[in-house]
Write an enzyme that holds these catalytic residues in place. Structure first.
Site, PDB file in Angstrom:
ATOM      1  N   ARG A 102       0.813  -1.209   0.000  1.00  0.00           N
ATOM      2  CA  ARG A 102       0.000   0.000   0.000  1.00  0.00           C
ATOM      3  C   ARG A 102       0.849   1.262   0.000  1.00  0.00           C
ATOM      4  O   ARG A 102       0.550   2.213  -0.723  1.00  0.00           O
ATOM      5  CB  ARG A 102      -0.941  -0.025   1.219  1.00  0.00           C
ATOM      6  CG  ARG A 102      -1.779   1.234   1.441  1.00  0.00           C
ATOM      7  CD  ARG A 102      -2.390   1.795   0.161  1.00  0.00           C
ATOM      8  NE  ARG A 102      -3.086   0.810  -0.624  1.00  0.00           N
ATOM      9  CZ  ARG A 102      -3.306   0.916  -1.925  1.00  0.00           C
ATOM     10  NH1 ARG A 102      -2.859   1.975  -2.595  1.00  0.00           N
ATOM     11  NH2 ARG A 102      -3.950  -0.018  -2.586  1.00  0.00           N
ATOM     12  N   LYS A 137       1.621  25.147  -3.489  1.00  0.00           N
ATOM     13  CA  LYS A 137       0.378  24.521  -3.019  1.00  0.00           C
ATOM     14  C   LYS A 137       0.478  22.997  -3.183  1.00  0.00           C
ATOM     15  O   LYS A 137      -0.221  22.392  -3.996  1.00  0.00           O
ATOM     16  CB  LYS A 137      -0.816  25.084  -3.773  1.00  0.00           C
ATOM     17  CG  LYS A 137      -1.026  26.575  -3.531  1.00  0.00           C
ATOM     18  CD  LYS A 137      -2.147  27.132  -4.382  1.00  0.00           C
ATOM     19  CE  LYS A 137      -2.306  28.639  -4.170  1.00  0.00           C
ATOM     20  NZ  LYS A 137      -3.357  29.217  -5.035  1.00  0.00           N
ATOM     21  N   LYS A 169       3.890  39.287  -2.581  1.00  0.00           N
ATOM     22  CA  LYS A 169       2.467  39.114  -2.853  1.00  0.00           C
ATOM     23  C   LYS A 169       1.655  40.218  -2.181  1.00  0.00           C
ATOM     24  O   LYS A 169       2.228  41.090  -1.508  1.00  0.00           O
ATOM     25  CB  LYS A 169       2.014  37.724  -2.396  1.00  0.00           C
ATOM     26  CG  LYS A 169       2.726  36.589  -3.143  1.00  0.00           C
ATOM     27  CD  LYS A 169       2.386  35.235  -2.598  1.00  0.00           C
ATOM     28  CE  LYS A 169       0.980  34.812  -2.961  1.00  0.00           C
ATOM     29  NZ  LYS A 169       0.821  34.550  -4.405  1.00  0.00           N
ATOM     30  N   GLU A 198       4.167  39.950  -7.463  1.00  0.00           N
ATOM     31  CA  GLU A 198       2.794  39.761  -7.922  1.00  0.00           C
ATOM     32  C   GLU A 198       2.152  41.128  -8.154  1.00  0.00           C
ATOM     33  O   GLU A 198       2.368  42.054  -7.371  1.00  0.00           O
ATOM     34  CB  GLU A 198       2.012  38.984  -6.871  1.00  0.00           C
ATOM     35  CG  GLU A 198       0.562  38.722  -7.236  1.00  0.00           C
ATOM     36  CD  GLU A 198      -0.166  38.008  -6.115  1.00  0.00           C
ATOM     37  OE1 GLU A 198      -0.225  36.765  -6.152  1.00  0.00           O
ATOM     38  OE2 GLU A 198      -0.672  38.697  -5.205  1.00  0.00           O
TER      39      GLU A 198
END
Length: 287
Positions: A102, A137, A169, A198
């Site tokens: 697994r 992310k 950002k 950004e």
């Protein structure tokens, strides 16, 4: 044998060790149903078309459990396979193979899912010259593994973490008192890493270009604004600037081609590593 790959993350061994520890714990009590001396063979099959990725993690799982287990790969890392295609065969102690099944498949299915998603986006923008780029992310604990899978899907890695690039950002801009002040603060650091900014509107884009940042990331621009930002960036580069323009925001397979045709150099897509659907891969044993 598994072909050599361009790079394997340094944390591969630790990642596999952690994955086995959370699954095996104090021991695999179910595997004890099988005699210790029992040998087995197994076939790993793709149940759907996919880009296969994660072979080093798969191999490491079984190497940690029993180094006498033989894994024979029939496809190369990054290969596109058809449904019901044989991926590899294994031979060795049945208990160890059952224990690792697994965890090994989890790595192979997840990283193949990432690589397959990336390949679909790369194929969608083919011929435009635009590169598909990942983001931070990622799934916790699988940052480097997923970044690896992005490359095998045909994509490009953005910064790996917070240490190898400055990306200003919206919250940095707000906290610093404006985009120009944030860029000035970044320059003053002399951090020796790329400076990326950004922009949420054309005024911020112009400020970033005036500062000749390494990368201008235009965030969720409407198409008209995006074309203007591309025009401004090209004019900036024609005048000797170096800034690369990247788009980010609500990109899907339905609109990625239109975004690429605007002329952006790169499109950053969080969904490559965030919205992962594991590929259906199975292992079948023969005693």
């Amino acid at each position: 044998m598994r072909p050599r790959t361009p790079f394997v993350p340094d944390d591969l061994h630790a990642t596999v060790q952690h994955a086995l520890a959370e699954d095996v714990g104090s021991g695999d009590v179910t595997a004890r149903l099988v005699p210790a001396e029992q040998k087995a063979a197994a076939r790993v099959m793709a149940r759907e078309a996919a880009v296969i990725c994660g072979q080093p993690w798969f191999d490491e799982v079984f190497a940690r459990l029993d180094r006498t287990i033989e894994v024979q790969w029939e496809v190369q890392e990054g290969a596109h396979v058809a449904a019901d295609q044989l991926l590899c065969t294994l031979r060795g102690q049945a208990r160890a193979m059952l224990t690792g099944e697994r965890t090994a498949l989890n790595f192979l299915q997840t990283l193949s899912g990432t690589a397959s998603t990336v390949r679909r986006y790369v194929d969608a923008v083919a011929g435009t010259g635009t590169r598909i780029v990942d983001t931070r992310k990622t799934l916790p604990g699988l940052r480097n593994a997923q970044k690896y899978a992005v490359v095998f899907g045909g994509g490009v890695n953005h910064r790996i973490g917070l240490y190898d690039g400055i990306l200003i950002k919206e919250n940095h801009v707000a906290a610093a008192g404006g985009i120009r002040q944030a860029i000035a603060n970044a320059r003053a650091l002399h951090a020796g890493v790329p400076l990326m900014t950004e922009a949420e509107n054309l005024d911020e884009a112009r400020a970033a270009l005036e500062a000749d940042v390494d990368l201008l990331l235009v965030d969720d621009f409407a198409m008209e604004q995006l074309h203007e930002a591309v025009r401004l960036t090209r004019a900036h580069r024609a005048g000797g600037g170096k800034t690369v323009i990247e788009y980010s925001g609500n990109t899907t397979l339905d609109n990625v081609r239109a975004i690429a045709e605007s002329g952006v150099d790169r499109i950053a897509i969080g969904a490559l590593t965030k919205h992962v659907r594991a590929v259906d891969i199975s292992m079948r044993f023969e005693v």
